[in-house]
Design a protein around this motif. Structure first.
Motif, PDB file in Angstrom:
ATOM      1  N   GLN A  17       0.811  -1.203   0.000  1.00  0.00           N
ATOM      2  CA  GLN A  17       0.000   0.000   0.000  1.00  0.00           C
ATOM      3  C   GLN A  17       0.851   1.262   0.000  1.00  0.00           C
ATOM      4  O   GLN A  17       0.396   2.321  -0.410  1.00  0.00           O
ATOM      5  N   ARG A  18       2.088   1.144   0.461  1.00  0.00           N
ATOM      6  CA  ARG A  18       3.037   2.260   0.430  1.00  0.00           C
ATOM      7  C   ARG A  18       4.400   1.708   0.070  1.00  0.00           C
ATOM      8  O   ARG A  18       4.738   0.596   0.421  1.00  0.00           O
ATOM      9  N   ALA A  32       1.189   5.845  -8.283  1.00  0.00           N
ATOM     10  CA  ALA A  32       1.161   6.657  -7.061  1.00  0.00           C
ATOM     11  C   ALA A  32       0.412   7.954  -7.309  1.00  0.00           C
ATOM     12  O   ALA A  32       0.511   8.539  -8.393  1.00  0.00           O
ATOM     13  N   MET A  58       8.692   8.329   0.201  1.00  0.00           N
ATOM     14  CA  MET A  58       7.617   7.334   0.245  1.00  0.00           C
ATOM     15  C   MET A  58       6.558   7.672  -0.792  1.00  0.00           C
ATOM     16  O   MET A  58       6.122   8.826  -0.879  1.00  0.00           O
ATOM     17  N   VAL A 104       2.786   7.226  -1.784  1.00  0.00           N
ATOM     18  CA  VAL A 104       1.567   6.928  -1.030  1.00  0.00           C
ATOM     19  C   VAL A 104       0.347   7.025  -1.934  1.00  0.00           C
ATOM     20  O   VAL A 104       0.415   7.513  -3.056  1.00  0.00           O
TER      21      VAL A 104
END
Length: 262
Positions: free
Chosen positions: A82-83, A122, A183, A185
């Motif tokens: 998920q990330r 993303a 990151m 997300v």
């Protein structure tokens, strides 16, 4: 999977020595022996609360698992994350804006590569910096920022641009940074991404060119080695690079590290 109500459950656990149970080391075996716990079966019959009080929550979970009560999640290696984050502690602290920016760019490219590897897109990029909190004699500053992408993407160029914008918003001079990270997300499946109502044939053609470019980039790096083709070349002696002072010589992959006979 062994069921607790099967006929082989107790005989099998009685045969398993305590030291062969995952997470039970030599010292734990010695301490558990004082409680008359010598096998996996003995541990399964122990009181989990007492095990937690006298040892740790990890051993309590092991005890419950042996009782047939699941406590540890099994992650499917094929399941999309998920990330996606790429971060690293630097080899040494640095206050150089250029060096920290290089690190952010390298981490963003690596995150984008992981993103394409799981066929995801993303929607936003998160960037953070950290100083060394174990150095109270130095000023502390640990900022972070999120930049939304115009549309879901796995294109390294778009991700690099967003990461650079986030870095520019949070960087402050005179601080010595020790760690940074990027990151990705709000990920979505690349095959299920919702298109915009404002899309045009030119937008679709641009996406197809982007997909071909990223596929070529990944293919070259897979064939020739990671980092062969990148957007910008980082300095090999930058402060953020790992020192690797105790690394074993890479005789089979590096010509300059071949052993020499004198």
């Amino acid at each position: 999977m062994l069921r607790t109500d099967s006929e082989t459950y107790e005989p099998l656990l009685r045969q398993v020595e305590l030291g062969d149970v995952w997470g039970v080391g030599r010292r734990l075996v010695e301490r558990l022996a004082l409680m008359d716990v010598h096998s996996a079966w003995d541990l399964a019959q122990a009181d989990p609360k007492q095990i937690r009080q006298r040892f740790s929550v990890t051993l309590e979970r092991t005890c419950l698992e042996l009782k047939g009560i699941p406590c540890i999640e099994m992650n499917d290696p094929g399941e999309a994350r998920q990330r996606i984050m790429t971060s690293r502690s630097f080899g040494k602290m640095t206050d150089s804006r250029e060096e920290v920016h290089q690190a952010i760019r390298q981490f963003a490219q690596r995150s984008a590569e992981k993103l394409r590897g799981q066929d995801s897109l993303a929607r936003a990029v998160y960037v953070f910096l950290k100083t060394n909190r174990h150095r109270p004699d130095l000023p502390q500053y640990s900022p972070s920022a999120v930049v939304e992408l115009p549309c879901p993407t796995d294109d390294s160029r778009d991700i690099l641009l967003a990461a650079s914008q986030a870095f520019a918003a949070i960087y402050r001079p005179r601080y010595r940074f020790m760690k940074a990270g990027v990151m990705l997300v709000d990920l979505v499946d690349a095959n299920r991404a919702q298109l915009s109502l404002l899309d045009t044939p030119e937008s679709q053609a641009q996406r197809e060119r982007s997909d071909r470019l990223m596929a070529t980039l990944d293919a070259l790096n897979h064939r020739m080695g990671r980092g062969t083709v990148t957007f910008g070349r980082a300095s090999p002696k930058a402060a953020w690079q790992l020192r690797c002072a105790n690394r074993t010589p890479r005789w089979t992959t590096r010509w300059d590290e071949l052993p020499q006979l004198r």
